[in-house]
Design a protein around this motif. Structure first.
Motif, PDB file in Angstrom:
ATOM      1  N   LYS A   1     -82.706 -19.413  36.239  1.00 16.17           N
ATOM      2  CA  LYS A   1     -82.425 -20.738  35.836  1.00 16.17           C
ATOM      3  C   LYS A   1     -83.427 -21.597  36.627  1.00 16.17           C
ATOM      4  O   LYS A   1     -83.839 -22.488  35.815  1.00 16.17           O
ATOM      5  CB  LYS A   1     -80.959 -21.014  36.458  1.00 16.17           C
TER       6      LYS A   1
ATOM      7  N   ASN B   1     -86.040 -24.036  34.199  1.00 15.95           N
ATOM      8  CA  ASN B   1     -85.807 -25.304  34.333  1.00 15.95           C
ATOM      9  C   ASN B   1     -87.402 -25.972  34.641  1.00 15.95           C
ATOM     10  O   ASN B   1     -88.047 -26.895  34.061  1.00 15.95           O
ATOM     11  CB  ASN B   1     -85.023 -25.879  35.271  1.00 15.95           C
TER      12      ASN B   1
ATOM     13  N   TRP C   1     -89.968 -27.915  32.296  1.00 21.00           N
ATOM     14  CA  TRP C   1     -90.326 -29.268  32.688  1.00 21.00           C
ATOM     15  C   TRP C   1     -91.817 -29.352  32.743  1.00 21.00           C
ATOM     16  O   TRP C   1     -92.471 -30.254  32.609  1.00 21.00           O
ATOM     17  CB  TRP C   1     -89.531 -29.539  33.933  1.00 21.00           C
TER      18      TRP C   1
ATOM     19  N   ASN D   1     -83.435 -37.120  35.467  1.00 19.34           N
ATOM     20  CA  ASN D   1     -84.004 -37.699  34.234  1.00 19.34           C
ATOM     21  C   ASN D   1     -84.891 -38.734  34.535  1.00 19.34           C
ATOM     22  O   ASN D   1     -86.070 -38.764  34.185  1.00 19.34           O
ATOM     23  CB  ASN D   1     -82.813 -37.712  33.075  1.00 19.34           C
TER      24      ASN D   1
ATOM     25  N   MET E   1     -81.592 -30.218  41.910  1.00 19.96           N
ATOM     26  CA  MET E   1     -81.039 -29.717  40.505  1.00 19.96           C
ATOM     27  C   MET E   1     -79.742 -29.922  40.187  1.00 19.96           C
ATOM     28  O   MET E   1     -79.082 -29.697  41.383  1.00 19.96           O
ATOM     29  CB  MET E   1     -81.699 -28.439  40.003  1.00 19.96           C
TER      30      MET E   1
ATOM     31  N   GLN F   1     -77.343 -28.050  39.093  1.00 18.99           N
ATOM     32  CA  GLN F   1     -76.485 -27.104  39.448  1.00 18.99           C
ATOM     33  C   GLN F   1     -76.176 -26.797  41.104  1.00 18.99           C
ATOM     34  O   GLN F   1     -77.294 -26.652  41.506  1.00 18.99           O
ATOM     35  CB  GLN F   1     -77.117 -25.703  38.705  1.00 18.99           C
TER      36      GLN F   1
ATOM     37  N   ALA G   1     -85.716 -30.790  40.814  1.00 15.61           N
ATOM     38  CA  ALA G   1     -85.879 -30.952  39.294  1.00 15.61           C
ATOM     39  C   ALA G   1     -86.976 -31.473  38.880  1.00 15.61           C
ATOM     40  O   ALA G   1     -87.237 -31.195  37.657  1.00 15.61           O
ATOM     41  CB  ALA G   1     -84.613 -32.199  39.313  1.00 15.61           C
TER      42      ALA G   1
END
Length: 738
Positions: free
Chosen positions: A492, A496, A500, A585, A673, A675, A686
């Motif tokens: 995961k 990500n 990104w 974000n 992140m 999660q 992130a």
């Protein structure tokens, strides 16, 4: 000398050179210089294969000190007296004379200087403030020096320097003065070494005489030790086989019962994970048992060598090999034995495959270092490849030279051979340093980084030299990409970070480029007043060091005390602070925005320089044809600029994929992140790109070098072909065609 050209004989040159490099050139082609150079290369390679060594590994620091030192002076003298060595009295008389001269002159002067320096150093504190006191201190220092010289002259006059005990007693007077004591130990070591050389040679001769009688018994014990070791390994392998079989049967039985009972997938996954852990534990126990068996074998070999005890009082490790004899002739103890066909090239390749073995020692220097062994092995592989290239070159050279001689029906003269060698070899000699540098500083590091991905190199359990690194095959790739290992957390995190990274590279590249393009195009318009002023202002972000700019932006975008949020709140545009860097974000948007601010000036400069190279006649012709500004831009400006800058755009894209600084200095890869626990487990934030995640994996604790290497290898494998493919498809690459 026979200069008759025999074609049948000359055709044997390539075969002769294939048997031994340079042989064909020397025997058949009379190219002695070239043949000698090729032969030298093969001789060096053979020596690096045949002539090897086996280090004696001390179990502790005490045994290590034994290897470095020689017997004490009293022991040496006693031994040589018993052996009735004729030159002993002469050596000891010379030693006594040197010691007496040292103590009565150099030592006395040194002690006087030390007394003077001690007072002067203390006086330096008030040298400028109180000059009178400083002068008094100098006078006191001179008097102290004179007193010390007088005192120690009397002290050292009373010793008998022919007595070892009294010389040692005299040394206590200077033991606190390092410089003086070092000179004393240097003189003492000089004479001890002379005595040690004599004793070592005598003991070596005695050992060589007794070796023939004791050798059969020694060989019998060694054979027995080897058989015991072989039996132990077989028993350990059988035990491991049974353990693995029991684990497999037990897992199969439990798994079937769980399936019959309707167990959920998560429970089945836990059973699978536990089974793999049990297999890993069994494998670890298997490796541990093999190491114990090897240690026991080494102890048996050491016990077998004990049959020679008493036959060499100087060096207990002496076995009569060439290196032992060389050490004895120099008055040293043996630190390594000769090992045939285990030269540095062979041991380096073996080390690359094994990555070392556990050594029964507490001395770090003698522990196998897996990483160094891997690097040495890679270096050896590069040397072997280079040798293969030279070997093929040697055969081709012999074939070409033979055909040339047959064609000309004569052997070349010495001058012709020299000219041919200098002309044909000039390019090779010129490029050779560059090839060597590329191999050392580019190829070897790349191979090393790639190979680490197939090991378990990580802290704290697999960091040399206290721990070894092992080959683990593709398990790191399974860990990184499989959703079934560790709950799929690594997969995961990788997904990500990879997505990104691509998004970031696209936006960072094209936003900077086209924003810069836009400003360059606008400032080219003649209706813009003072364009040079605007260019200067726009270039300022690029002129400021990037790291400094990012630190400033990090403070400006601070969610709590940042000036941007506080200003927006003050004028009433927002009520709550915007999480510029704390929301995943929004942090990504902030990164792209700040990168535009920092990066567009560079693209503006490039585009401006490209646009100025476009001929005005093209625009004049377009105006005559009735083209609008948009049509001029679309048909003239844009195609010509992109023709020149598309390779740069591709390189910027590749560079942005590895744009470590922008992420590290602005967000640090954060925030975490969404999660739960994902960032804690994998250290991936992130906004982390693959390159910044690689940095965290290597620098954070625990360090996971093997997983960082997996990511590095992936970036290399994907990025390089992509960049090369796109670059070669650009028009500027295809011979400048439009």
């Amino acid at each position: 000398m026979n200069n008759t050209v025999d074609p049948n004989k000359l055709k044997k040159a390539p075969f002769a050179s294939s048997c031994f490099m340079g042989l064909g050139q020397i025997l058949y082609l009379k190219q002695y210089v070239r043949g000698a150079l090729f032969a030298l290369v093969e001789v060096v390679m053979l020596c690096s294969i045949i002539f090897g060594t086996k280090k004696i590994i001390p179990a502790n620091n005490s045994e290590y000190d034994y290897l470095k030192q020689v017997p004490e002076t009293a022991e040496l003298v006693e031994y040589l007296e018993d052996a009735e060595y004729s030159k002993l009295d002469s050596i000891m008389a010379s030693r006594a004379k040197s010691m007496e001269k040292f103590f009565k002159n150099a030592a006395v002067k040194g002690l006087g200087d030390a007394a003077y320096k001690e007072i002067v150093d203390e006086a330096q504190d008030y040298k400028k403030e109180d000059k009178d006191a400083y002068k008094e201190a100098l006078a006191e220092a001179k008097q102290a020096k004179a007193d010390a010289i007088e005192e120690y002259t009397a002290v050292f006059a009373d010793y008998d320097y022919s007595s070892l005990d009294e010389v040692e007693e005299a040394s206590y007077e200077i033991i606190d003065y390092d410089d003086i004591y070092d000179k004393y130990t240097s003189i003492s070591s000089k004479y001890d070494h002379k005595l040690a050389k004599v004793m070592a040679k005598m003991e070596a001769k005695k050992f060589d005489g007794a070796k023939k009688e004791l050798l059969p018994e020694y060989k019998e014990l060694v054979a027995e030790a080897k058989q015991n070791y072989k039996n132990s390994l077989a028993a350990i392998a059988e035990k491991n086989k049974q353990t693995v079989a029991e684990l497999k049967n037990g897992y199969t039985e439990v798994l079937n019962l769980a399936k019959e009972g309707g167990a959920e997938k998560e429970d089945l996954r836990k059973l699978s994970v536990q089974y793999r852990k049990d297999l890993d534990a069994a494998e670890e126990q298997f490796s541990s048992d093999k190491v114990k068996a090897r240690f026991a074998f080494e102890k048996e070999l050491k016990d077998a060598f004990a049959v020679f005890d008493g036959n060499n009082e100087f060096d207990e490790h002496y076995d009569g090999c060439t290196l032992c004899k060389r050490a004895a002739s120099n008055g040293n103890r043996t630190v390594m034995h000769r090992a045939w066909f285990k030269g540095p090239l062979v041991t380096s390749i073996i080390g690359l495959f094994t990555l070392g073995d556990r050594q029964n020692t507490t001395v770090t220097k003698f522990m196998d270092h897996s990483i160094f062994m891997m690097i040495n092995g890679i270096f050896a592989l590069v040397i072997i490849l280079f040798f293969i290239f030279l070997y093929q070159l040697n055969i081709n050279s012999a074939r070409t030279a033979a055909n040339k001689i047959i064609k000309n029906n004569k052997f070349p003269s010495l001058k012709e051979s020299q000219n041919d060698l200098s002309q044909n070899s000039f390019a090779t000699i010129g490029i050779a340093p560059s090839v060597v540098m590329i191999a050392i500083f580019s190829l070897i590091p790349l191979l090393f980084s790639a190979l680490v991905a197939f090991t378990n190199y990580s802290s704290p359990d697999h960091v040399p030299p206290n721990n070894l690194v092992d080959w683990v095959g593709l398990s790191n790739f399974v860990t990184m990409f499989s959703t079934k290992v560790g709950g799929g957390e690594w997969a995961k995190a990788f997904g990500n970070a990879a997505v990104w990274t691509i998004v970031w590279a696209i936006f960072a590249t094209f936003t900077c480029f086209f924003v810069g393009f836009f400003y360059a195009f606008v400032l080219q318009d003649k209706r813009v007043a003072i364009p040079s002023f605007y260019r200067t202002v726009y270039i300022l972000p690029y002129a400021i060091p990037t790291m400094l700019s990012l630190f400033v932006w990090a403070n400006l975008l601070n969610g709590t005390i940042g000036p941007i949020n506080r200003t927006l709140q003050l004028i009433g545009l927002i009520e709550q602070p915007i999480p510029w860097l704390s929301n995943p974000n929004v942090a990504k948007f902030s990164l792209i925005f700040v990168n535009i601010w920092i990066g567009f000036p560079y693209s503006m400069i490039l585009t401006t320089s490209s646009m100025t190279a476009i001929s005005n006649s093209l625009y004049e012709a377009a105006v005559i044809d009735g083209a609008t500004k948009w049509q001029q831009f679309k048909s003239i400006t844009y195609p010509l600029v992109m023709f020149q800058l598309k390779p740069t755009l591709i390189m910027q894209f590749a560079s942005n994929i590895n744009n470590f600084g922008a992420v590290f200095f602005l967000t640090g890869g954060g925030p975490n992140m969404p999660q739960a626990g994902l960032t804690t487990t994998t250290t991936c934030g992130a906004t982390d790109l693959l390159i910044s995640w690689i940095y965290k994996l290597t620098m954070n604790t625990p360090s996971r070098y093997q997983l960082a290497s997996v990511l590095s290898l992936l970036v290399f494998v994907v990025l390089v072909p992509f960049a090369l493919y796109n670059f070669t498809r650009t028009k500027s690459f295809k011979e400048g065609e439009l």
